[in-house]
Design a protein around this motif. Structure first.
Motif, mmCIF file in Angstrom:
data_model
loop_
_atom_site.group_PDB
_atom_site.id
_atom_site.type_symbol
_atom_site.label_atom_id
_atom_site.label_comp_id
_atom_site.label_asym_id
_atom_site.label_seq_id
_atom_site.Cartn_x
_atom_site.Cartn_y
_atom_site.Cartn_z
ATOM 1 N N GLN A 72 0.798 -1.221 0.000
ATOM 2 C CA GLN A 72 0.000 0.000 0.000
ATOM 3 C C GLN A 72 0.834 1.276 0.000
ATOM 4 O O GLN A 72 0.487 2.243 -0.655
ATOM 5 C CB GLN A 72 -0.990 0.041 1.165
ATOM 6 N N THR A 82 -3.966 2.395 -3.492
ATOM 7 C CA THR A 82 -5.210 2.249 -2.733
ATOM 8 C C THR A 82 -6.241 1.510 -3.568
ATOM 9 O O THR A 82 -6.160 1.475 -4.796
ATOM 10 C CB THR A 82 -5.805 3.619 -2.317
ATOM 11 N N VAL A 135 0.867 2.881 6.716
ATOM 12 C CA VAL A 135 -0.588 2.761 6.717
ATOM 13 C C VAL A 135 -1.005 2.355 8.121
ATOM 14 O O VAL A 135 -0.508 1.365 8.661
ATOM 15 C CB VAL A 135 -1.078 1.728 5.682
ATOM 16 N N GLU A 192 -4.522 1.793 10.361
ATOM 17 C CA GLU A 192 -5.976 1.677 10.362
ATOM 18 C C GLU A 192 -6.572 2.130 9.035
ATOM 19 O O GLU A 192 -7.576 2.846 8.982
ATOM 20 C CB GLU A 192 -6.570 2.456 11.535
ATOM 21 N N GLY A 193 -5.915 1.733 7.930
ATOM 22 C CA GLY A 193 -6.398 2.047 6.603
ATOM 23 C C GLY A 193 -6.103 3.452 6.108
ATOM 24 O O GLY A 193 -6.519 3.819 5.016
ATOM 25 N N LYS A 194 -5.378 4.243 6.900
ATOM 26 C CA LYS A 194 -5.051 5.612 6.510
ATOM 27 C C LYS A 194 -3.562 5.745 6.238
ATOM 28 O O LYS A 194 -2.740 5.119 6.895
ATOM 29 C CB LYS A 194 -5.437 6.594 7.621
#
Length: 122
Positions: free
Chosen positions: A13, A29, A66, A68-70
Motif C-alpha cells: 500500500q 489504494t 498505513v 488503520e487504513g489511513k
C-alpha cells in the motif's frame, strides 16, 4: 527508470523508496476497477489506483505508513490521500510534489526500456 509491480504495491500500500537521490512515496489504494478485463467497467475486477510523490515537504524527508487504513507520515501523524494531499494533522492542506509516472504493462514498457530496475520487497 524504476518499476513497481502492482502485486507488490497492492500488498504494501505504501512504499518509501529512493530513485537516485530523490526520496519517493508510492501509494496504492483500492477503489478503481480495470477497464481491460470486461466489456463493462461495472463488471470489471478491482485493480486499485496509484500515486507517486516526492516525500519531502518543507525541506523535511518524510516516512509514510498505513495505520488503520489511513496513509500517515511518521514524523507528524498527518493523514494523506492518494493524491498526495494532507487532510488531517499538522500538514493539513499541504500537497506533496507529484512525480511523473505511468501505469504500464511490464512487457510493453520493458521492450523500450530494458534497463529499468524492478522494485523488490525483499
Amino acid at each position: 527508470h524504476k518499476a513497481y509491480p502492482y502485486s507488490i504495491t497492492r500488498e504494501e500500500q505504501v512504499i518509501n523508496d529512493k530513485v537516485g537521490e530523490i526520496p519517493l512515496l508510492i501509494i496504492h489504494t483500492e477503489g478503481a476497477t480495470s477497464a481491460m478485463d470486461a466489456a463493462r467497467i461495472a463488471e470489471s475486477k478491482e485493480s486499485g489506483s496509484t500515486g507517486v510523490f516526492k516525500r519531502v515537504l518543507d525541506g523535511k524527508e518524510l516516512t509514510f505508513t498505513v495505520e488503520e487504513g489511513k496513509i500517515v507520515d511518521e514524523e507528524t501523524g498527518s493523514v494523506w490521500t492518494i493524491t498526495g494531499k494532507a487532510v488531517e494533522g499538522e500538514y493539513k492542506g499541504k500537497q506533496l510534489e507529484t512525480v511523473t509516472y505511468g501505469d504500464y504493462f511490464a512487457f510493453a514498457w520493458l521492450v523500450f526500456w530494458p534497463e529499468t530496475e524492478i522494485y523488490s520487497d525483499n
